[in-house]
Design an enzyme around this catalytic site. Structure first.
Site, PDB file in Angstrom:
ATOM      1  N   GLY A 179       0.807  -1.237   0.000  1.00  0.00           N
ATOM      2  CA  GLY A 179       0.000   0.000   0.000  1.00  0.00           C
ATOM      3  C   GLY A 179       0.827   1.267   0.000  1.00  0.00           C
TER       4      GLY A 179
ATOM      5  N   HIS B  71       0.535  -5.901 -11.658  1.00  0.00           N
ATOM      6  CA  HIS B  71       1.061  -5.508 -12.982  1.00  0.00           C
ATOM      7  C   HIS B  71       2.578  -5.290 -12.941  1.00  0.00           C
ATOM      8  CE1 HIS B  71       0.925  -0.775 -12.876  1.00  0.00           C
ATOM      9  NE2 HIS B  71       1.435  -1.263 -11.767  1.00  0.00           N
TER      10      HIS B  71
HETATM   11  C1  LIG Z   1       3.148   0.384  -8.096  1.00  0.00           C
HETATM   12  S1  LIG Z   1       3.336   0.598  -6.382  1.00  0.00           S
HETATM   13  C2  LIG Z   1       1.647   0.580  -5.847  1.00  0.00           C
HETATM   14  C3  LIG Z   1       1.458   1.232  -4.519  1.00  0.00           C
HETATM   15  C4  LIG Z   1       0.022   1.349  -4.061  1.00  0.00           C
HETATM   16  N1  LIG Z   1      -0.619   0.052  -3.916  1.00  0.00           N
HETATM   17  C5  LIG Z   1      -0.720   2.231  -5.028  1.00  0.00           C
HETATM   18  O1  LIG Z   1      -1.445   1.718  -5.872  1.00  0.00           O
HETATM   19  O2  LIG Z   1      -0.554   3.438  -4.958  1.00  0.00           O
HETATM   20  C6  LIG Z   1       3.940  -0.973  -5.847  1.00  0.00           C
HETATM   21  C7  LIG Z   1       4.210  -1.042  -4.355  1.00  0.00           C
HETATM   22  O3  LIG Z   1       4.669  -2.371  -4.049  1.00  0.00           O
HETATM   23  C8  LIG Z   1       5.659  -2.249  -3.049  1.00  0.00           C
HETATM   24  N2  LIG Z   1       6.482  -3.479  -3.032  1.00  0.00           N
HETATM   25  C9  LIG Z   1       7.424  -3.856  -3.928  1.00  0.00           C
HETATM   26  N3  LIG Z   1       7.938  -5.045  -3.582  1.00  0.00           N
HETATM   27  C10 LIG Z   1       7.301  -5.427  -2.452  1.00  0.00           C
HETATM   28  C11 LIG Z   1       7.378  -6.577  -1.620  1.00  0.00           C
HETATM   29  N4  LIG Z   1       8.228  -7.592  -1.891  1.00  0.00           N
HETATM   30  N5  LIG Z   1       6.574  -6.652  -0.536  1.00  0.00           N
HETATM   31  C12 LIG Z   1       5.698  -5.629  -0.243  1.00  0.00           C
HETATM   32  N6  LIG Z   1       5.575  -4.519  -1.006  1.00  0.00           N
HETATM   33  C13 LIG Z   1       6.376  -4.418  -2.095  1.00  0.00           C
HETATM   34  C14 LIG Z   1       6.421  -1.007  -3.453  1.00  0.00           C
HETATM   35  O4  LIG Z   1       7.203  -0.477  -2.400  1.00  0.00           O
HETATM   36  C15 LIG Z   1       5.276  -0.078  -3.885  1.00  0.00           C
HETATM   37  O5  LIG Z   1       4.810   0.689  -2.815  1.00  0.00           O
END
Ligand SMILES: C[S@@+](CC[C@H](N)C(=O)[O-])C[C@H]1O[C@@H](n2cnc3c(N)ncnc32)[C@H](O)[C@@H]1O
Length: 422
Positions: free
Chosen positions: A249, A317
């Site tokens: 999030g 995605h």
């Molecule tokens: C494209 S962003 C989307 C953020 C949010 N859900 C939004 O829609 O605004 C992807 C999110 O996944 C998180 N992320 C990446 N790898 C992760 C992992 N292994 N575990 C948890 N979160 C992760 C990133 O830090 C980022 O905040």
């Protein structure tokens, strides 16, 4: 000069645009409508028709030239962002700012300012009705707000080095779809994939977080599209009950928005993201302590058991199918089969006429982490392989992300959810 009969395809397109514009005007003037938070479906139809009209009017050569010269436009815009020119235009309202003054204020050579601002003016991002004098227009403010101010440099810096190398990547990789996050085109081009690169470039990570929070401003939230009573009806009320887990999030913008809209929903709201991202999350103020943040990698089993809903927005995605399945299976292991649901907010691509934005985003996600924008068939297959069953897909606009609800396959909740949907 040759005149076209009223039946010509061009004039028929103009007539369709006129009708769609009238519909848009009627919908936006309707009581209770707020086009800045919820654009009417006719809005996307109108934009699509305008694109078609441009293509119909352009000669094939003009189309090709327009495409060839897109990269310098992005580079000029990125440079103007660095120079901080848009805030200067905003600050000088009706007076305008001359090229000489912009040069003095930014330290750039006047001649360079003029050349960059020609592009910016032609893109419609400011006005220049007099020689070397620039004014803010109705598009300029958004370039000083987080979505433009932070989104433009963040996405440019994150993606351009890889995108410029993408044809070479495919030439050297037998034109195969990248299927490993750790072997993405970005890994090949710059040595890191998306999230490692962001973690290693702290200022860009800050821009990314700000952009994530801002890019849904003025658009409907998932709970404006999805009937939330499917979750609130029958909700468990014991003190440890968790209502919603926002997995990945970021800094909690969606949870805060949910809490503001549904302050009385029973149960905790849990924000999860990588520790470095979630540690500085500004949640907790003014939410009565209802939002709890937790450093967690969704590549590990989900520690919050039996929540009413596990919500993933713009997560899947980012990743290839096998990692998505892992994330889903990690979540399934925590779900109460009769109670928990997965809520996914992501694009569901139509089988034909995919909007250019969604098609382009697919290439971007493929480049920076072997990610994918998926069709309904691809979503159904992937969730099925993780032991999940889709119980509904909601989308009120072809230009927007859909909301997918899924439950554990064969669980009692499947029947309940299906009955509620009927
Ligand atoms: C494209 S962003 C989307 C953020 C949010 N859900 C939004 O829609 O605004 C992807 C999110 O996944 C998180 N992320 C990446 N790898 C992760 C992992 N292994 N575990 C948890 N979160 C992760 C990133 O830090 C980022 O905040």
């Amino acid at each position: 000069m040759e005149t076209q009969s009223p039946e010509s395809p061009l004039l028929s397109l103009v007539e369709q645009i006129k009708q769609a514009a009238l519909q848009e005007q009627t919908q936006t003037l309707a009581p209770g409508s707020n086009p800045s938070t919820s654009p009417a479906p006719s809005h996307f139809q109108l934009l699509g028709l305008i694109d078609k009209l441009r293509l119909a009017v352009e000669t094939p050569t003009e189309t090709v030239l327009r495409l060839i010269y897109q990269p310098p436009q992005n580079a000029a815009l990125r440079t103007v962002m660095d120079l901080g020119i848009f805030p200067l235009l905003m600050a000088n309202g009706k007076r305008g700012v001359s090229a000489v003054e912009l040069a003095e204020r930014t330290g750039a050579e006047r001649g360079l300012v003029v050349r960059l601002m020609r592009v910016i003016t032609a893109l419609g991002l400011c006005a220049s009705p007099e020689f070397e004098l620039y004014f803010a227009n109705d598009k300029t403010p958004v370039l000083t707000q987080p979505i433009g101010r932070d989104g433009i440099p963040c996405i440019y810096d994150l993606t351009l080095p890889t995108l410029s190398q993408l044809p070479t990547y495919f030439r050297e990789h037998s034109y195969l779809t990248p299927k490993e996050y750790s072997k993405s085109p970005m890994q090949w081009a710059v040595g890191q994939s998306q999230f490692e690169w962001l973690a290693a470039h702290k200022p860009r990570q800050a821009l990314f977080n700000s952009y994530m929070a801002s890019r849904r401003h003025g658009k409907p939230a998932w709970f404006d599209v999805y009937p939330v009573e499917r979750l609130t009806d029958g909700v468990r009320e014991h003190p440890e009950a968790v209502f919603l887990v926002d997995v990945g999030g970021n800094q909690g913008h969606d949870l805060v928005r949910f809490h503001d809209s549904f302050p009385d929903v029973k149960g905790q709201l849990v924000l999860q993201d990588l520790p470095k991202v979630v540690n500085k999350a500004p949640v907790g103020d003014g939410d009565g302590g209802r939002i709890v943040s937790m450093g967690y990698s969704f590549l590990d089993p989900q520690p919050v058991k039996g929540a009413r809903a596990y919500y993933f927005r713009a997560i899947f995605h980012d990743w290839p199918d096998h990692i998505c399945r892992k994330i889903l299976v990690n979540t399934v292991s925590a779900m109460d089969p009769t109670y928990s649901r997965i809520i996914i907010s992501d694009f569901v691509l139509p089988d034909t006429d995919v909007p250019l934005f969604q098609a382009s985003l697919d290439i971007q996600m493929m480049s920076i982490g072997s990610g994918v924008e998926r069709s309904e068939r691809q979503w159904r297959e992937m969730l099925d392989e993780a032991g999940l069953e889709i119980t509904g897909i909601w989308c009120d606009n072809p230009g927007m992300e859909s909301v997918i609800e899924a439950v554990r396959r064969g669980s009692a909740a499947t029947a309940a959810a299906a009955a509620a949907a009927a």
